[in-house]
Design a protein around this motif. Structure first.
Motif, mmCIF file in Angstrom:
data_model
loop_
_atom_site.group_PDB
_atom_site.id
_atom_site.type_symbol
_atom_site.label_atom_id
_atom_site.label_comp_id
_atom_site.label_asym_id
_atom_site.label_seq_id
_atom_site.Cartn_x
_atom_site.Cartn_y
_atom_site.Cartn_z
ATOM 1 N N LEU A 297 0.921 4.220 -2.820
ATOM 2 C CA LEU A 297 0.721 5.639 -2.513
ATOM 3 C C LEU A 297 1.859 6.489 -3.061
ATOM 4 C CD1 LEU A 297 -0.599 5.408 1.161
ATOM 5 C CD2 LEU A 297 -1.897 6.020 -0.865
ATOM 6 N N ASN B 69 0.831 -1.209 0.000
ATOM 7 C CA ASN B 69 0.000 0.000 0.000
ATOM 8 C C ASN B 69 0.863 1.257 0.000
ATOM 9 O OD1 ASN B 69 -2.401 -1.419 0.005
ATOM 10 N ND2 ASN B 69 -2.554 -1.463 2.237
ATOM 11 N N GLN C 89 1.457 6.880 -6.730
ATOM 12 C CA GLN C 89 0.456 7.887 -7.089
ATOM 13 C C GLN C 89 1.020 9.297 -6.961
ATOM 14 O OE1 GLN C 89 -3.150 7.279 -4.878
ATOM 15 N NE2 GLN C 89 -3.199 5.084 -5.290
#
Length: 494
Positions: free
Chosen positions: A61, A57, A64
């Motif tokens: 992130l 995760n 992104q």
């Protein structure tokens, strides 16, 4: 040999551009797939104590974030190309202009000036678009400046209001929707006393300026005055409940246990009020002591504020004029002045300094419910509203505010520190922000998985004389929090 026309050449160039763009997209997708595969290989190969899902995760992130900056970089390049194209076009127009050299120079100067203006505008737009992303990575304030010290947990429902005693011993009082008011030891977080006299939600609590008496307002349409006696426990070392997480680490409300919190059952309780004030026909939302402590004022949903004599419990004045329900009332610390706020988007100043004249002034500056209005030590009133603004007013000039603070969430019951005049804003979005009287933002109190409020923050209260906690907040997460605000360091960072 056939010569290609200008239109066919332009079409061919446009076709090649679309083709290269398609290849670029295909290449980008392929790169992202390779990157995700590389990330999986890195996760499997690295030795880390973090779970694989959490590491994955985190990598997603960061990917992104990288893509956002990449898009901004590409957008910046496109803007630069447009500027260069415009410069070339304007320069070409200047060269083809027929006339004297002086006219050519004037046209060139005009084109250069126009281009510089457009360039400056594009740069400003680009800077504004990127500053929002960059600012999210900035720490709003140092942990040493604003630090959570103590949590006061024991209420079974949301806490509407809190206050600190003005006499010794100094204790914290909370008013809750669970029909109780509690007194707490500030240093230990232990409940010292519980008041059980109300039949409805306790919406407000204020302490007498010189005696050990509390004033509470309730949804049972009454206000109670009750005496208390407490003995402070021995202070314990402050536990370090801070976490390595910084601000803005949000989590879902479903992570919070919805079960009932076991309240403090071993603390003594009071069930009967010394004085009961009963003249309202609706919920009593707030109450406060006038200077001297011989009179109190109450604010109700029946659109009226009442002034009572404490000794006789008699109604002295009924303050009418608001068009909708009242939301708050506050008294001046040194003068016989009262301010009431309402859902009718106004707040009113009531002047009782002259016994023969009871003047009233209406402040109109908000576009939604005025949730609170409080006095400062000087000649200022600070008002907060559901319209997401806070306004600072001068009592000598009521036509317009001297400062306006714009926020991103509705503002609840605010408080202003006595010495430094720092405004603490509790918000619906679980944040607490600090501003000065000129509207400059000083800090935002930290919020993370384990510290800070998890629901709407209803009220704030300063206590600058306390060395451990000088700011208190409460909310619908059923807890009050004591904060240590290093005010000199805070003002120095300003």
């Amino acid at each position: 040999m056939p010569v290609e026309s200008g239109s066919s050449a332009a079409a061919r160039q446009q076709k090649q551009k679309r083709k290269s763009h398609s290849l670029s997209i295909r290449r980008t997708n392929s790169t992202e797939q390779d990157r995700s595969g590389l990330q999986r290989d890195m996760l499997e190969g690295q030795d880390s104590k973090l779970p694989l899902s959490l590491r994955s995760n985190l990598l997603d992130l960061f990917s992104q974030i990288e893509r956002e900056f990449e898009n901004l970089y590409i957008e910046n390049l496109e803007l630069r190309r447009e500027i260069e194209t415009l410069n070339d076009r304007l320069a070409a127009e200047g060269q083809t202009f027929e006339g004297a050299d002086l006219a050519k120079g004037a046209l060139k100067t005009k084109a250069s000036h126009s281009t510089s203006q457009l360039s400056q505008k594009l740069k400003t737009t680009y800077k504004a678009s990127t500053s929002k992303i960059v600012s999210s990575f900035k720490a709003t304030t140092s942990r040493a400046v604003c630090q959570l010290v103590r949590e006061y947990v024991g209420h079974r429902d949301g806490i509407w209001d809190l206050s600190v005693t003005r006499t010794q011993p100094v204790v914290l009082g909370t008013a809750s929707a669970d029909h109780t008011a509690m007194l707490w030891s500030i240093e230990t977080g232990k409940c010292l006393l519980k008041y059980l006299g109300h039949q409805g939600s306790v919406n407000s609590i204020k302490f007498h300026p010189t005696e050990q008496m509390a004033l509470t307002a309730s949804g049972d349409q009454t206000a109670h005055i009750w005496r208390y006696m407490v003995q402070l426990p021995t202070p314990q070392p402050v536990a370090d409940i801070s976490t390595p997480c910084e601000d803005d680490v949000d989590f879902s409300d479903k992570d919070e246990a919805d079960g009932e919190i076991d309240g403090p059952n071993d603390c003594p309780s009071i069930r009967v009020a010394t004085t009961t004030l009963r003249s309202h026909q609706g919920v009593v939302i707030a109450a406060d002591w006038l200077v001297g402590g011989k009179q109190v004022v109450t604010a109700s949903w029946d659109r009226a504020a009442n002034l009572y004599d404490v000794e006789t419990s008699e109604l002295v004045h009924s303050l009418t004029g608001h068009d909708q329900e009242l939301t708050h009332c506050c008294t001046h610390p040194t003068q016989r002045l009262v301010v009431t706020s309402s859902r009718d988007t106004t707040f009113r100043l009531w002047d009782f300094r002259d016994p023969s004249i009871h003047s009233v002034n209406v402040f109109q500056g908000h576009t939604d419910t005025v949730t609170s209005a409080v006095f400062t030590v000087g000649d200022n009133v600070v008002s907060g509203s559901d319209d997401r603004t806070v306004k600072v007013w001068d009592l000598k000039n009521m036509r317009s505010p001297i400062a306006t603070i714009r926020t991103d969430s509705a503002v609840n019951r605010i408080s202003v520190s006595v010495n430094q005049k720092i405004i603490a804003l509790p918000h619906d979005n679980r944040q607490v922000r600090l501003f000065d009287m000129s509207g400059v933002r000083l800090a935002r109190l930290p919020r993370s998985n384990r510290q800070g409020h998890r629901r709407m923050v209803c009220c704030s209260a300063w206590c600058e004389d306390n060395t451990s906690c000088n700011l208190f907040t409460c909310g619908f997460d059923r807890q009050a929090i004591g904060w240590n605000i290093n005010i000199p360091a805070l003002l120095q960072e300003k």
